[in-house]
Design a protein around this motif. Structure first.
Motif, PDB file in Angstrom:
ATOM      1  N   ILE A   1      -8.926  15.120   6.585  1.00  0.00           N
ATOM      2  CA  ILE A   1      -7.723  15.666   6.414  1.00  0.00           C
ATOM      3  C   ILE A   1      -7.052  16.125   7.877  1.00  0.00           C
ATOM      4  O   ILE A   1      -5.805  16.023   7.864  1.00  0.00           O
ATOM      5  CB  ILE A   1      -7.547  16.980   5.522  1.00  0.00           C
TER       6      ILE A   1
ATOM      7  N   TRP B   1      -7.182  25.529   6.910  1.00  0.00           N
ATOM      8  CA  TRP B   1      -6.934  25.990   5.815  1.00  0.00           C
ATOM      9  C   TRP B   1      -6.767  27.601   5.485  1.00  0.00           C
ATOM     10  O   TRP B   1      -7.887  28.051   5.807  1.00  0.00           O
ATOM     11  CB  TRP B   1      -7.977  25.302   5.027  1.00  0.00           C
TER      12      TRP B   1
ATOM     13  N   THR C   1      -1.421  19.192   3.265  1.00  0.00           N
ATOM     14  CA  THR C   1      -1.737  20.229   4.172  1.00  0.00           C
ATOM     15  C   THR C   1      -0.517  21.475   4.299  1.00  0.00           C
ATOM     16  O   THR C   1      -1.131  22.642   4.684  1.00  0.00           O
ATOM     17  CB  THR C   1      -1.776  19.738   5.656  1.00  0.00           C
TER      18      THR C   1
ATOM     19  N   SER D   1      -3.859  21.790  10.884  1.00  0.00           N
ATOM     20  CA  SER D   1      -3.913  22.965  10.258  1.00  0.00           C
ATOM     21  C   SER D   1      -5.263  23.803   9.968  1.00  0.00           C
ATOM     22  O   SER D   1      -6.373  22.731   9.620  1.00  0.00           O
ATOM     23  CB  SER D   1      -3.195  23.037   8.982  1.00  0.00           C
TER      24      SER D   1
ATOM     25  N   GLU E   1      -3.604  14.694   9.258  1.00  0.00           N
ATOM     26  CA  GLU E   1      -2.685  15.369   9.376  1.00  0.00           C
ATOM     27  C   GLU E   1      -2.296  15.262  10.836  1.00  0.00           C
ATOM     28  O   GLU E   1      -0.651  14.909  11.068  1.00  0.00           O
ATOM     29  CB  GLU E   1      -2.696  16.794   9.200  1.00  0.00           C
TER      30      GLU E   1
ATOM     31  N   ASN F   1     -12.465  23.076   9.076  1.00  0.00           N
ATOM     32  CA  ASN F   1     -12.476  22.857   7.641  1.00  0.00           C
ATOM     33  C   ASN F   1     -13.683  22.418   6.961  1.00  0.00           C
ATOM     34  O   ASN F   1     -13.830  22.632   5.622  1.00  0.00           O
ATOM     35  CB  ASN F   1     -11.316  21.899   7.394  1.00  0.00           C
TER      36      ASN F   1
ATOM     37  N   THR G   1      -0.321  12.989   3.810  1.00  0.00           N
ATOM     38  CA  THR G   1      -1.238  14.036   4.113  1.00  0.00           C
ATOM     39  C   THR G   1      -0.556  15.295   4.230  1.00  0.00           C
ATOM     40  O   THR G   1      -1.083  16.536   4.027  1.00  0.00           O
ATOM     41  CB  THR G   1      -2.089  13.678   5.221  1.00  0.00           C
TER      42      THR G   1
END
Length: 449
Positions: free
Chosen positions: A110, A65, A445, A63, A114, A80, A441
């Motif tokens: 992160i 953010w 997320t 993803s 994810e 990110n 995680t």
């Protein structure tokens, strides 16, 4: 001599259950602080340019953010990390010859976490790896004075943290670190002379490269395993000889500072001191004829005129690396936050006049104090009627000797994220980070997608 073998052994040794509670607590604070800072950068023009680039490349494994979009793990790592770095509100290590920002690793951690469906414990382990390795490189292998940017360290720590999350075996970790450290060594010109927006994006680029190096190793790509000690390798050409002492307890995170002000790391004590003087004495900025700062070598070099005139300020990238601008704006506005970097504020006549009264002088005694763990600043303000004000600072709120509490980190988080999420949503993010050891995680997320 440091080797990729030593780093691989360290990565495989770090375990959540063996980390001290104080370390886990600090790592969670660093995670929340970084996420909040990142959310505060949403919509900034250079950040948007990175988002557009990584989404055009495609991918759905990780993803971006608060963008309602996805990208490849390496693309998400770049975007990110750009978020966490762009505002210059991130954390720092205060090593004598280098001041890297270990929070530059959070976006990658992160994103990769994810992509591999990592647990919260695994996310914390990888963060511990990155902070420990980055701290050791900063203290023992500074590269700034040799012409390289500190993200030359970051690409290695990114690769190591990503390798931990990908659960690479010993030889593959060596490959990942070897690829990252051989292929991606950034130049210091990023932060000298006429600074431009790449300064805030360079860490994101390192994040992409570090993540990609680990992904290549995961698919079987070999790298130069003799990265550090090899002929014309990292130690010979970039750092010089050095040794690291990587502690599986990962206590280097406890040496991290958190910024109280949106300002370059070395400006924190001086900005705090100027605001204190202005508030205490109700100083009229129109009456100020000089602001004089005595500081340590690194501050003079980087933001005080040692690497280019810092009185010529037209953009945010120049403003947040200009002691004259930051001190002038802090005195007038009694604050140093995002609003102080709006184009109209930077160009306003009051701050442009006042910044030209700022003088910055290096004091060897203050340099010695900095190298012994302080962040000293001595400030004198003179008015046109001859009145003078004086303050001396040893450190600032957020320095490792005076760390921010959880409540202060949360107070910093809320206004940064308020333009993106409502209070209830922000509270959920805080609670998820605080209890990350029992989360995944994906839990985090899902709140940042």
């Amino acid at each position: 001599m440091t080797t990729t073998t030593e780093i691989a052994e360290f990565v495989q040794t770090v375990e959540y259950d063996a980390l001290p509670e104080s370390v886990i607590d600090q790592l969670k604070r660093r995670l929340l602080d970084s996420v909040g800072i990142g959310l505060g950068a949403i919509g900034e023009e250079p950040v948007t340019a990175v988002r557009d680039t990584v989404t055009r490349e495609g991918g759905d494994a990780a993803s971006l953010w608060a963008a309602g979009a996805t990208a490849s793990p390496a693309g998400a790592a770049m975007y990110n990390t750009t978020l966490t770095r762009y505002l210059d509100f991130m954390d720092s290590f205060l090593a004598p010859g280098e001041t890297p920002h270990p929070s530059d690793n959070i976006g990658t951690i992160i994103a990769i976490g994810e992509a591999v469906d990592a647990t919260g414990e695994e996310l914390i382990e990888a963060t511990a790896v990155a902070y420990e390795l980055q701290g050791e490189l900063a203290w023992n292998a500074p590269v700034r004075d040799r012409g390289f940017d500190h993200v030359t360290h970051t690409v290695i720590t990114q690769a190591a943290a990503a390798a931990a999350l990908l659960d690479l075996d010993h030889e593959a970790i060596r490959d990942a670190v070897g690829i990252a450290g051989t292929a991606h060594n950034a130049l210091r010109v990023t932060r000298t002379g006429g600074i431009n927006e790449w300064k805030g994006i360079a860490a994101g680029n390192a994040a992409r490269n570090g993540a990609y190096a680990a992904l290549l190793a995961d698919d079987g790509m070999e790298g130069p395993k003799n990265l550090f000690e090899g002929q014309k390798g990292w130690q010979q050409t970039i750092s010089g000889a050095f040794e690291v002492d990587l502690d599986p307890a990962c206590r280097r995170v406890e040496d991290t500072m958190a910024k109280r002000y949106v300002a370059e790391t070395y400006a924190q004590s001086a900005v705090e001191g100027v605001i204190e003087l202005a508030d205490l004495n109700d100083i009229d900025h129109e009456a100020v004829t000089e602001i004089h700062l005595e500081t340590f070598h690194g501050a003079k070099l980087i933001i005080g005129g040692g690497e280019g005139d810092r009185h010529e300020v037209e953009t945010k990238a120049q403003a947040d690396h200009s002691l004259p601008y930051m001190l002038a704006a802090a005195l007038i506005d009694r604050q140093m936050h995002n609003a102080q970097y709006e184009p109209d504020r930077i160009q306003s006549s009051d701050v442009q006049r006042l910044l030209r009264t700022v003088t910055v002088e290096e004091d060897p005694t203050l340099t010695e104090r900095f190298e012994n763990g302080e962040m000293p600043a001595v400030i004198d303000i003179e008015l046109e009627d001859g009145t003078g004000y004086h303050v001396e600072k040893d450190a600032f709120r957020g320095h490792p000797t005076d760390p921010m509490s959880w409540s202060e980190i949360e107070e910093k988080f809320h206004p940064m994220a308020a333009n993106v999420y409502e209070q209830e949503h922000r509270d959920q993010i805080i609670e998820t980070v605080k209890t990350l050891g029992s989360k995944t995680t994906a839990d985090l997320t899902a709140l940042l997608a």
